[in-house]
Design a protein around this motif. Structure first.
Motif, PDB file in Angstrom:
ATOM      1  N   TRP A 140      -0.278   1.219   6.014  1.00  0.00           N
ATOM      2  CA  TRP A 140      -0.533   2.156   4.925  1.00  0.00           C
ATOM      3  C   TRP A 140       0.364   1.877   3.718  1.00  0.00           C
ATOM      4  O   TRP A 140       0.477   2.686   2.807  1.00  0.00           O
ATOM      5  CB  TRP A 140      -0.383   3.595   5.403  1.00  0.00           C
ATOM      6  N   GLY A 141       1.011   0.711   3.704  1.00  0.00           N
ATOM      7  CA  GLY A 141       1.745   0.289   2.521  1.00  0.00           C
ATOM      8  C   GLY A 141       3.134   0.842   2.360  1.00  0.00           C
ATOM      9  O   GLY A 141       3.700   0.773   1.268  1.00  0.00           O
ATOM     10  N   TYR A 165      -0.137  -8.773   4.926  1.00  0.00           N
ATOM     11  CA  TYR A 165      -0.212  -7.317   4.992  1.00  0.00           C
ATOM     12  C   TYR A 165      -1.444  -6.805   4.264  1.00  0.00           C
ATOM     13  O   TYR A 165      -1.717  -7.212   3.130  1.00  0.00           O
ATOM     14  CB  TYR A 165       1.051  -6.688   4.390  1.00  0.00           C
ATOM     15  N   ASN A 167      -3.355  -3.081   3.305  1.00  0.00           N
ATOM     16  CA  ASN A 167      -3.279  -1.618   3.293  1.00  0.00           C
ATOM     17  C   ASN A 167      -4.638  -1.078   3.718  1.00  0.00           C
ATOM     18  O   ASN A 167      -5.601  -1.134   2.959  1.00  0.00           O
ATOM     19  CB  ASN A 167      -2.914  -1.108   1.897  1.00  0.00           C
TER      20      ASN A 167
END
Length: 328
Positions: A140-141, A165, A167
């Motif tokens: 979720w960052g 990564y 999000n």
């Protein structure tokens, strides 16, 4: 004559019923109104609260408790602002909040140990943090995610720069892990148990297995500093009822699961029951009583956060939690 007596009996019954309802309304009006805000939608982290509500434990303490969803503001902000007297948070977010002068305090650990970790499909052969190299993580960052992944990989001399990564917000884990990502951070009590029910084999790296400092309290029950200073008796009463709720859930997981399902009928009843069986022993675990918190746990995680540049200012662990309101 029979009709007359029937009319008299019906009148007496209706009067008695009305009187009972009036007494009940008066009793309810005399209770202290409390708002409790969840951290997320209802799940088995919250079962003890719903048990306390259903079984009348709050009523016995003179409290009329409304359990609320957090909305966009978030539980920490609502509790800090006094718009809810109590709420649910986690040690990681409360630690950061305290360094920003947000006056919330943890008054009870719902679980004694961190049951979260990084999950992947077993077929992807991610068996340790070293295997994160070249893989895609869906989160979720939050900065803490990269920090934790990096620290775990460094322990195994792996290259954390080789992780991609994404999000994924609130995307469904099962859809994402089949289509977009290789691993994600989950709480096993819910998503892991759901995987078992679906017949999906997962590999898990629990955070607590790699570092004592990452075996922090998540979730916790919170209140604000003003509530503690101005209304300590209410805090004591609330925690007595909540402790009874979680103790009931420890001893009676099936009935507790039924109570949660009744309160949140949109939940999958099979998942609630299986999750409750898994999580009930972990509420108290190796602690002397439900809710107990250790200073060493608060210190350890703060030290880890400081080392990883995740705290904006000084954190005083002694001020972040208290066991004062737990039943003896």
């Amino acid at each position: 004559m029979k009709k007359v007596w029937l009319f008299v009996i019906l009148t007496l019954l209706l009067t008695a019923c009305s009187t009972d309802q009036s007494k009940e309304s008066k009793k309810k009006a005399e209770l202290e109104k409390i708002q409790f805000v969840l951290d997320w939608t209802p799940n088995t982290n919250h079962t003890g609260l719903y048990v306390a509500q259903e079984k009348g434990f709050f009523d016995e303490e003179g409290l009329d408790v409304e359990i609320m969803l957090p909305g966009e503001a978030g539980a920490d902000q609502l509790v800090a602002a006094g718009k809810a007297q109590f709420g649910i948070s986690a040690q990681e977010s409360l630690t950061a909040a305290r360094t920003q002068d947000i006056p919330i305090i943890s008054i009870g650990a719902i679980l004694q140990h961190n049951t979260s970790g990084f999950a992947s499909l077993k077929k992807n052969s991610i068996e340790s943090p070293k295997d994160y190299e070249g893989k895609t993580y869906g989160g979720w960052g939050a900065p803490v995610e990269q920090a934790i992944i990096s620290s775990l990989m460094e322990k195994e001399h792996a290259d954390a720069n080789r992780v991609e990564y994404i999000n994924m917000g609130n995307s469904d884990f099962f859809t994402a892990v089949e289509r977009d990502i290789d691993f994600a951070w989950i709480y096993y009590a819910w998503t892991g148990v759901e995987a078992e029910l679906r017949g999906i084999d997962l590999n898990m790296q629990y955070l607590k297995d790699f570092s004592d400092q990452l075996d922090y309290y998540t979730p916790v029950i919170t209140t604000n500093e003003k509530m503690i200073s101005d209304n300590p008796d209410t805090v004591h009463a609330f925690m007595r009822a909540v402790a009874k709720g979680y103790e009931f859930a420890i001893d009676n997981p099936d009935e507790a699961a039924s109570i949660l399902s009744k309160a949140a009928p949109d939940l999958d009843e099979e998942l609630v029951k299986a999750s409750q069986q898994w999580i009930s022993p972990k509420y108290k675990d190796d602690a002397s009583r439900w809710g107990e918190q250790k200073l060493s746990t608060w210190k350890g995680y703060a030290e880890w956060m400081t080392k990883n540049n995740l705290l904006d200012d000084e954190f005083i662990p002694e001020d972040a939690f208290t066991n004062e309101f737990l039943p003896k």
